[in-house]
Design a protein around this motif. Structure first.
Motif, PDB file in Angstrom:
ATOM      1  N   LEU A   1       0.837  -1.193   0.000  1.00 51.46           N
ATOM      2  CA  LEU A   1       0.000   0.000   0.000  1.00 51.46           C
ATOM      3  C   LEU A   1       0.879   1.252   0.000  1.00 51.46           C
ATOM      4  CD1 LEU A   1      -2.897   1.060   0.093  1.00 51.46           C
ATOM      5  CD2 LEU A   1      -2.732   1.112   2.560  1.00 51.46           C
TER       6      LEU A   1
ATOM      7  N   GLN B   1       3.816   5.518  -5.629  1.00 54.96           N
ATOM      8  CA  GLN B   1       3.725   5.484  -7.106  1.00 54.96           C
ATOM      9  C   GLN B   1       2.627   6.401  -7.607  1.00 54.96           C
ATOM     10  OE1 GLN B   1       3.154   1.388  -7.820  1.00 54.96           O
ATOM     11  NE2 GLN B   1       5.325   0.880  -7.804  1.00 54.96           N
ATOM     12  N   LEU B   2       1.504   6.379  -6.898  1.00 52.90           N
ATOM     13  CA  LEU B   2       0.388   7.242  -7.309  1.00 52.90           C
ATOM     14  C   LEU B   2       0.796   8.711  -7.283  1.00 52.90           C
ATOM     15  CD1 LEU B   2      -2.932   6.037  -5.661  1.00 52.90           C
ATOM     16  CD2 LEU B   2      -2.434   6.378  -8.071  1.00 52.90           C
TER      17      LEU B   2
ATOM     18  N   LYS C   1      -1.589  15.896 -25.653  1.00 50.24           N
ATOM     19  CA  LYS C   1      -2.358  14.922 -26.413  1.00 50.24           C
ATOM     20  C   LYS C   1      -2.947  15.575 -27.658  1.00 50.24           C
ATOM     21  CE  LYS C   1      -5.037  14.214 -22.881  1.00 50.24           C
ATOM     22  NZ  LYS C   1      -6.033  13.677 -21.945  1.00 50.24           N
ATOM     23  N   PRO C   2      -2.917  14.867 -28.779  1.00 49.45           N
ATOM     24  CA  PRO C   2      -3.622  15.397 -29.950  1.00 49.45           C
ATOM     25  C   PRO C   2      -5.089  15.644 -29.592  1.00 49.45           C
ATOM     26  CG  PRO C   2      -2.319  13.479 -30.524  1.00 49.45           C
ATOM     27  CD  PRO C   2      -2.303  13.580 -29.026  1.00 49.45           C
ATOM     28  N   LEU C   3      -5.608  16.775 -30.016  1.00 50.56           N
ATOM     29  CA  LEU C   3      -6.891  17.260 -29.513  1.00 50.56           C
ATOM     30  C   LEU C   3      -8.062  16.325 -29.806  1.00 50.56           C
ATOM     31  CD1 LEU C   3      -7.652  19.736 -27.925  1.00 50.56           C
ATOM     32  CD2 LEU C   3      -8.191  20.901 -30.057  1.00 50.56           C
ATOM     33  N   TYR C   4      -8.084  15.754 -30.998  1.00 56.94           N
ATOM     34  CA  TYR C   4      -9.271  15.014 -31.415  1.00 56.94           C
ATOM     35  C   TYR C   4      -9.040  13.505 -31.492  1.00 56.94           C
ATOM     36  CZ  TYR C   4     -10.549  19.762 -32.657  1.00 56.94           C
ATOM     37  OH  TYR C   4     -10.805  21.108 -32.610  1.00 56.94           O
ATOM     38  N   ASN C   5      -7.987  13.009 -30.854  1.00 60.38           N
ATOM     39  CA  ASN C   5      -7.707  11.577 -30.909  1.00 60.38           C
ATOM     40  C   ASN C   5      -8.555  10.798 -29.899  1.00 60.38           C
ATOM     41  OD1 ASN C   5      -5.797  11.873 -32.889  1.00 60.38           O
ATOM     42  ND2 ASN C   5      -4.265  10.647 -31.846  1.00 60.38           N
ATOM     43  N   TYR C   6      -8.752   9.502 -30.234  1.00 62.48           N
ATOM     44  CA  TYR C   6      -9.455   8.600 -29.320  1.00 62.48           C
ATOM     45  C   TYR C   6      -8.535   8.236 -28.156  1.00 62.48           C
ATOM     46  CZ  TYR C   6     -12.413   4.481 -28.202  1.00 62.48           C
ATOM     47  OH  TYR C   6     -13.232   3.558 -27.606  1.00 62.48           O
ATOM     48  N   GLY C   7      -7.240   8.165 -28.439  1.00 58.47           N
ATOM     49  CA  GLY C   7      -6.297   7.805 -27.391  1.00 58.47           C
ATOM     50  C   GLY C   7      -4.923   7.573 -27.981  1.00 58.47           C
ATOM     51  N   THR C   8      -4.042   7.013 -27.156  1.00 54.44           N
ATOM     52  CA  THR C   8      -2.670   6.772 -27.563  1.00 54.44           C
ATOM     53  C   THR C   8      -2.282   5.359 -27.199  1.00 54.44           C
ATOM     54  OG1 THR C   8      -2.286   9.038 -26.836  1.00 54.44           O
ATOM     55  CG2 THR C   8      -0.346   7.767 -27.456  1.00 54.44           C
ATOM     56  N   ARG C   9      -1.629   4.666 -28.098  1.00 51.26           N
ATOM     57  CA  ARG C   9      -1.172   3.316 -27.773  1.00 51.26           C
ATOM     58  C   ARG C   9       0.088   3.365 -26.924  1.00 51.26           C
ATOM     59  NH1 ARG C   9      -2.856  -1.260 -29.437  1.00 51.26           N
ATOM     60  NH2 ARG C   9      -0.794  -2.167 -29.216  1.00 51.26           N
TER      61      ARG C   9
ATOM     62  N   ALA D   1       3.209   9.429 -10.039  1.00 48.55           N
ATOM     63  CA  ALA D   1       2.564   9.483 -11.357  1.00 48.55           C
ATOM     64  C   ALA D   1       1.814  10.798 -11.544  1.00 48.55           C
ATOM     65  CB  ALA D   1       1.606   8.304 -11.513  1.00 48.55           C
TER      66      ALA D   1
ATOM     67  N   VAL E   1       3.948   1.485  -1.116  1.00 48.71           N
ATOM     68  CA  VAL E   1       4.566   1.594  -2.449  1.00 48.71           C
ATOM     69  C   VAL E   1       3.553   2.141  -3.454  1.00 48.71           C
ATOM     70  CG1 VAL E   1       5.523   0.253  -4.359  1.00 48.71           C
ATOM     71  CG2 VAL E   1       6.241  -0.231  -2.027  1.00 48.71           C
ATOM     72  N   GLY E   2       2.339   1.624  -3.365  1.00 47.54           N
ATOM     73  CA  GLY E   2       1.299   2.073  -4.294  1.00 47.54           C
ATOM     74  C   GLY E   2       1.013   3.553  -4.164  1.00 47.54           C
TER      75      GLY E   2
END
Lengths: 561, 43
Positions: free
Chosen positions: B17, B23-24, B35-43, B27, B19-20
Motif C-alpha cells: 500500500l 507510485q500514485l 495529447k492530440p486534440l481530437y484523438n481517441y487515445g494513444t497506444r 505518477a 509503495v502504491g
C-alpha cells in the motif's frame, strides 16, 4: 455439484462490499453532473430518436444501451441514472462473483467478489467509458451458472445486463455461454441450440440494425493494430492480458499500475488463483468456464500476436472485426481468477475460524484495492462530474424551439473532444446525445497516426465538402443540415466562421457556437425499416416477460455450491 | 503459525500500500502529456 437455495440475505455482504468498492472507485464522479470519459457520454433529458434505435445508418454500438438510459431518464434525472448504472456494475460484479464461489464461508466469497469488481480490466474499461460492456461483465458469473444449468429462462435473466449493454457485452457473454454449455453434460448439440436461442433473441436490437444497415458491415483492417492489446506491465502484452489489463489505450491505465513490485505481487496472486481453480474447482461449470477463459485469452491476444491472420480474416469476412479490440474477451478469465482466489482463501482459512484466519480473509478482500490503488477516487480524479455549459443549454433551447426540420452538423470534423469544461479529458463528442435531432459528426477515429475511416454513410458523403475550403452554408443546407454546432475552438475556428457566411448565428459563447442555415432541404436517410425494429423489440420484450416466470430472486439465490 | 502468516500478510499489504501510494503521487507529478486534440487515445 448441485444447486441449492442460498438465502438472499447471504448475498447482502457481497452487495454491500460491491457498493463500497463502487463508491470508492467513482469518488468525485458521484457529485452532481455528468461523467464524460472516452466512450461514456450521458446527457440531460435524453430523448428517443432514430439514433437511439440504430435507425440512422450508423453502426448500432449504442443499441440498446442508449434506449435503456433514455427510458430510465424519463423517471429519474439522467445524471442520477448514470451514477446508478456505474454503481450497479460494482454491486452486480461483486455479488455475482461471490455467489459463484463453491464455499460456505463468507470471506472467500467476498475475496472473489472484490477481486472481480476491482481489477485492471474493470479499471481500464471504466476509464474507456465502456459501461455497457461492464454491465455484461458484471453479470458474467451468473451467466456461467445459468448456462451450466441449461435453463433457458434463467439464462435470459442472467443475460439481461449484457442485453442492456448490447453488442460487446453480448459477444463476450456468448463466448462464455457456448463454452460452458458445450462442456457441461450430455446432448451438447441440442443444448447449444437451446442456449443460442436466448443469445440470438436478446441480440436482435443491435443484430438486425447492424447486419441490415445499407452500408453493410465495415471491416477496416487498420484498426487491428490500433486496438490490439498492449503491455501495461513489465510482462509484455500476453502477461498483461493474463493480469486482466492490456487494453489498447495507454491513457486509460490507472496511475501507478504496472510498476514492477506491485505487478509482480499481482502476478503471484493471479497465478495462485489459477492454480487453486485448477486444483479445487470441481463444479459442473468449472471445465466450461476454463474453456471460455482460454478461448477468450486467445481472442484477446489475437491482435497482438497474430495481427496478420486477423487482418486476413477481417478481409475475408468483416464480422471478424469483433476481435479487433480483443482485450474485452479476457472477461471469462477474470471470473476464473476471482473464483480461484476465493477457493484459495477458502483453503487457507482453518475449519474453525479464529482471529488469524479472519485477518487473512480480510487481507484477501482488501488485496485487490491495495494492489490497484489507482482506481480509487474516480481513478485519481479522472472520472469527475461536470455540468454542460450554458452555451450548450442555450443551443439546445434554440434548436428545440425551431419547428423546421433539419439535422445538426457538428464541427470541428472529428469524433472525439477534449472539452476544456471537462478538464481536457477525452470523450466522444457529446452533441449526438445532447440534441434530440439527427446529429451528423465525423465518426472517423484517430489513434496515434492511424485513422479508421468514418462508418456513417452521411458523414462519408459530407466529408469531401467539409474538408474542402469552400463555403459551407448553402451546400450543407442542400444536404439536409439545418444547424451547424461548433463545440471546440482551434486554429481553424476563424476560417470556419468565414465559410459559414450567410448563416444566422444564434449562440456564440466560449464553449459553443450555433449557426442556423436557411433553405434546408429535406433529406431521407436509408436505413433499416422501422417496422422491423418494432418486431425485434417486441420479440426481446416477450422473451424477457417469459423468462420472468422465474423470479430474479430465484436467479440470485439458486447458485451452485 | 497462522498468526505468523496473518501478521506477515498484513505487513506485506501495508508495504504494498505504501509503495502504491508513492507510485500514485509520483505518477500525478509527471509532466502532462500533450495529447492530440481530437484523438481517441494513444497506444
Amino acid at each position: 455439484m448441485s444447486g441449492r437455495a442460498r438465502p438472499a440475505r447471504e448475498h447482502a455482504p457481497a452487495a454491500a462490499t460491491g457498493l463500497l468498492l463502487g463508491l470508492l472507485a467513482l469518488g468525485p464522479g458521484l457529485a452532481p453532473g455528468f461523467v464524460l470519459s472516452y466512450d461514456m457520454v450521458f446527457a440531460p433529458d435524453p430523448a428517443f430518436t432514430r439514433m437511439t434505435f440504430g435507425l440512422t445508418g450508423t453502426l448500432p454500438r449504442h443499441v440498446p444501451s442508449d434506449a435503456f438510459v433514455t427510458a430510465l431518464a424519463t423517471v429519474l434525472p439522467a445524471a442520477l441514472v448514470q451514477k446508478l448504472v456505474l454503481l450497479a456494475i460494482f454491486v452486480l460484479a461483486c455479488t455475482a462473483a461471490a455467489s459463484l464461489v463453491p464455499s460456505r464461508r463468507l470471506l472467500p466469497r467476498l475475496a472473489a467478489g472484490a477481486c472481480y469488481a476491482w481489477n485492471p480490466f474493470v479499471a481500464e474499461r471504466l476509464l474507456l467509458g465502456h459501461w455497457a460492456l461492464l454491465l455484461g461483465y458484471a453479470a458474467l458469473p451468473w451467466v456461467v451458472a445459468a448456462a451450466a444449468r441449461r435453463d433457458s429462462r434463467r439464462l435470459i435473466l442472467a443475460l439481461l445486463p449484457a442485453a442492456v449493454g448490447g453488442f460487446a457485452a453480448m459477444t463476450v457473454s456468448a463466448l462464455a455461454v457456448l463454452a460452458v454449455t458445450a462442456a457441461s453434460g450430455p446432448e451438447r448439440g441440442r443444448a447449444l441450440l437451446r442456449a443460442a436461442g436466448p443469445l440470438l433473441v436478446l441480440s436482435l436490437p443491435w443484430l438486425v440494425t447492424g447486419v441490415l444497415r445499407p452500408a453493410g458491415m465495415p471491416g477496416d483492417t487498420a484498426a487491428v493494430g490500433a486496438f490490439a492489446a498492449r503491455a501495461d506491465t513489465p510482462f509484455g502484452a500476453l502477461g498483461s492480458l493474463l493480469l486482466l489489463g492490456g487494453a489498447w489505450n495507454r491513457e486509460t491505465v490507472p496511475a501507478g499500475y504496472g510498476a514492477p513490485l506491485t505487478a509482480a505481487v499481482w502476478l503471484l496472486v493471479v497465478l495462485g488463483a489459477l492454480a487453486a481453480y485448477t486444483r479445487w474447482c470441481r463444479t459442473e461449470w468449472a471445465g466450461g468456464l476454463a474453456l471460455a477463459a482460454a478461448a477468450g485469452f486467445g481472442c484477446a491476444a489475437a491482435g497482438a500476436v497474430a495481427a496478420g491472420p486477423l487482418r486476413a480474416a477481417i478481409g475475408l469476412w468483416p464480422g471478424f472485426a469483433v476481435l479487433r479490440d480483443g482485450q474485452q474477451y479476457a472477461a471469462p478469465l477474470a471470473v476464473v481468477v476471482a473464483v480461484g482466489l476465493g477457493l484459495a482463501v477458502d483453503r487457507l482459512l482453518a475449519p474453525r475460524p479464529d482471529a488469524a484466519g479472519a485477518a487473512l480473509g480480510i487481507f484477501a478482500v482488501l488485496a485487490p484495492v491495495v494492489l490497484l490503488p489507482g482506481l480509487a477516487w474516480g481513478a485519481g480524479g479522472r472520472l469527475r462530474a461536470v455540468d454542460y455549459p450554458g452555451d450548450w443549454v442555450r443551443a439546445r433551447a434554440a434548436v428545440a424551439a425551431d419547428p423546421v426540420r433539419g439535422d445538426i452538423l457538428v464541427l470541428p470534423w472529428a469524433t472525439h473532444r477534449s472539452y476544456p469544461w471537462n478538464g481536457g479529458r477525452r470523450s466522444l463528442d457529446a452533441a449526438p446525445r445532447y440534441f434530440d435531432r439527427r446529429v451528423v459528426i465525423s465518426d472517423a477515429v484517430a489513434v496515434g497516426g492511424t485513422v479508421i475511416p468514418a462508418e456513417d454513410p452521411r458523414a462519408r458523403r459530407l466529408d469531401p465538402l467539409i474538408r474542402s475550403d469552400g463555403p459551407l452554408a448553402v451546400p450543407l443546407a442542400r444536404e439536409g443540415v439545418r444547424y451547424v454546432f461548433i463545440d471546440a475552438r482551434d486554429q481553424a475556428f476563424d476560417r470556419l466562421r468565414q465559410r459559414l457566411d450567410g448563416a444566422e448565428k444564434l449562440v456564440d459563447g466560449p464553449t459553443a457556437t450555433l449557426y442556423r442555415l436557411n433553405g434546408t432541404f429535406s433529406v431521407e436517410e436509408g436505413g433499416v425499416p422501422g417496422w422491423l425494429v418494432v418486431i425485434t423489440w417486441f420479440a426481446v420484450i416477450a422473451a424477457i416477460v417469459w423468462s420472468f416466470r422465474r423470479s430474479i430472486v430465484t436467479l440470485i439465490t439458486l447458485t451452485p455450491r | 503459525m497462522r498468526i505468523a502468516v496473518a501478521a506477515l500478510t498484513g505487513i506485506l499489504l501495508a508495504v504494498l500500500l505504501s509503495v502504491g501510494v508513492v507510485q500514485l503521487s509520483a505518477a500525478s507529478q509527471e509532466d502532462p502529456v500533450i495529447k492530440p486534440l481530437y484523438n481517441y487515445g494513444t497506444r
